[in-house]
Write an enzyme that holds these catalytic residues in place. Structure first.
Site, short mmCIF file in Angstrom:
data_model
loop_
_atom_site.label_atom_id
_atom_site.label_comp_id
_atom_site.label_asym_id
_atom_site.label_seq_id
_atom_site.Cartn_x
_atom_site.Cartn_y
_atom_site.Cartn_z
CG HIS A 158 -19.82 19.81 56.39
ND1 HIS A 158 -19.96 20.85 55.71
CD2 HIS A 158 -19.42 19.66 57.58
CE1 HIS A 158 -20.28 21.43 55.94
NE2 HIS A 158 -20.27 21.57 57.53
CG HIS A 174 -16.59 19.48 62.91
ND1 HIS A 174 -16.49 20.64 63.59
CD2 HIS A 174 -17.56 19.97 61.97
CE1 HIS A 174 -17.06 21.53 63.48
NE2 HIS A 174 -17.96 21.17 62.68
CE LYS A 220 -15.05 25.19 62.11
NZ LYS A 220 -16.40 24.38 60.86
#
Length: 285
Positions: A158, A174, A220
């Site tokens: 993730h 990220h 995003k």
């Protein structure tokens, strides 16, 4: 704004100082910020593109390949099925790749600082092999995301690799190395930077950015990421925050170098659900 957590600010700043594998902006890589991102809602598939070029103008890949923590980290990025709801299959080879990565980061000063700090708090096992087992469970153990019953996700996937939900939403992603590699393959389209309240635009040597991008057919609206830092640095920060946390979602405001950050960590039972920095401001503004 929540007051700074001074203890964590001090620890994370120490980690920043000993992060010898961190890449130097302008020397090891250059970024091209271009325009400011437009307003967009999560789930929009089209969005104004205010950056015609890639975010990463260049990155010294020789350096990435020659640093063990980066090299072992990069080998993990192709181990995942990014759609949630699709069960992950973990091969013996992938398990050994996970172990090689953990061995590499555990040898760094950054992870040693994290381990020492967690020992003082009675949150880590003193023996390095046991601590490694703890890290493996937190980051690599599979679980089912969003009420499914198939183990389709893990903290590492993730946070560092990114996931998609029903082709409409980008989850996680990220990490700057994954962003760069996806951009190089023309899988990611950088749309522009997201400005903060009191600063018109970031600088090209800022090592924390808020950005907008599309990936695998979704946008995003705002993703935040460290830039140039080593994998062990992010791993250490998020692990410490996760093990200190008691709530499902934790926000800690810290100052690292010139960056004022809100660090966010969400748990998924005994595993990391997500973790990322939110850039509040930099002291240079």
């Amino acid at each position: 704004r929540k007051a700074f957590n001074h203890e964590l600010s001090q620890l994370f700043s120490e980690m920043w100082d000993v992060d010898v594998n961190r890449l130097v902006p302008g020397k090891d890589y250059t970024i091209d910020l271009q325009g400011k991102a437009g307003a967009v809602q999560q789930g929009d598939s089209t969005v104004q593109d205010n950056a015609a070029r890639h975010l990463f103008h260049n990155v010294n890949e020789e350096r990435l390949k020659s640093i063990k923590t980066f090299a072992t980290f990069i080998s993990l990025l192709d181990n995942y099925e990014t759609s949630t709801g699709v069960a992950e299959v973990v091969t013996p080879e992938e398990i050994s790749e996970n172990n090689r990565f953990l061995d590499a980061i555990l040898a760094t000063k950054v992870m040693k600082l994290a381990h020492e700090y967690l020992l003082k708090k009675n949150l880590a096992k003193p023996n390095l092999a046991d601590f490694k087992g703890q890290l493996y469970a937190i980051w690599f153990q599979l679980y089912a995301r969003e009420g499914g019953n198939r183990p389709d996700s893990c903290g590492f996937e993730h946070v560092f690799v990114g996931e998609t939900r029903r082709g409409k939403q980008i989850l996680g992603l990220h990490n700057w190395v994954q962003f760069y590699l996806q951009e190089k393959r023309n899988q990611i389209d950088y749309k522009g930077y997201v400005a903060r309240k009191n600063k018109t635009r970031p600088d090209k040597d800022d090592q924390v950015l808020n950005i907008q991008f599309s990936w695998k057919g979704s946008v995003k609206p705002i993703g935040s990421t460290f830039v140039g830092v080593s994998p062990e640095f992010e791993f250490a920060l998020y692990t410490v925050l996760f093990l200190l946390a008691e709530e499902r979602v934790t926000h800690e405001t810290v100052k690292i170098e010139e960056y004022e950050l809100k660090m966010v960590v969400c748990r998924h039972g005994n595993h990391i659900g997500t973790a990322y920095p939110v850039l509040l401001s930099t002291s240079s503004e």
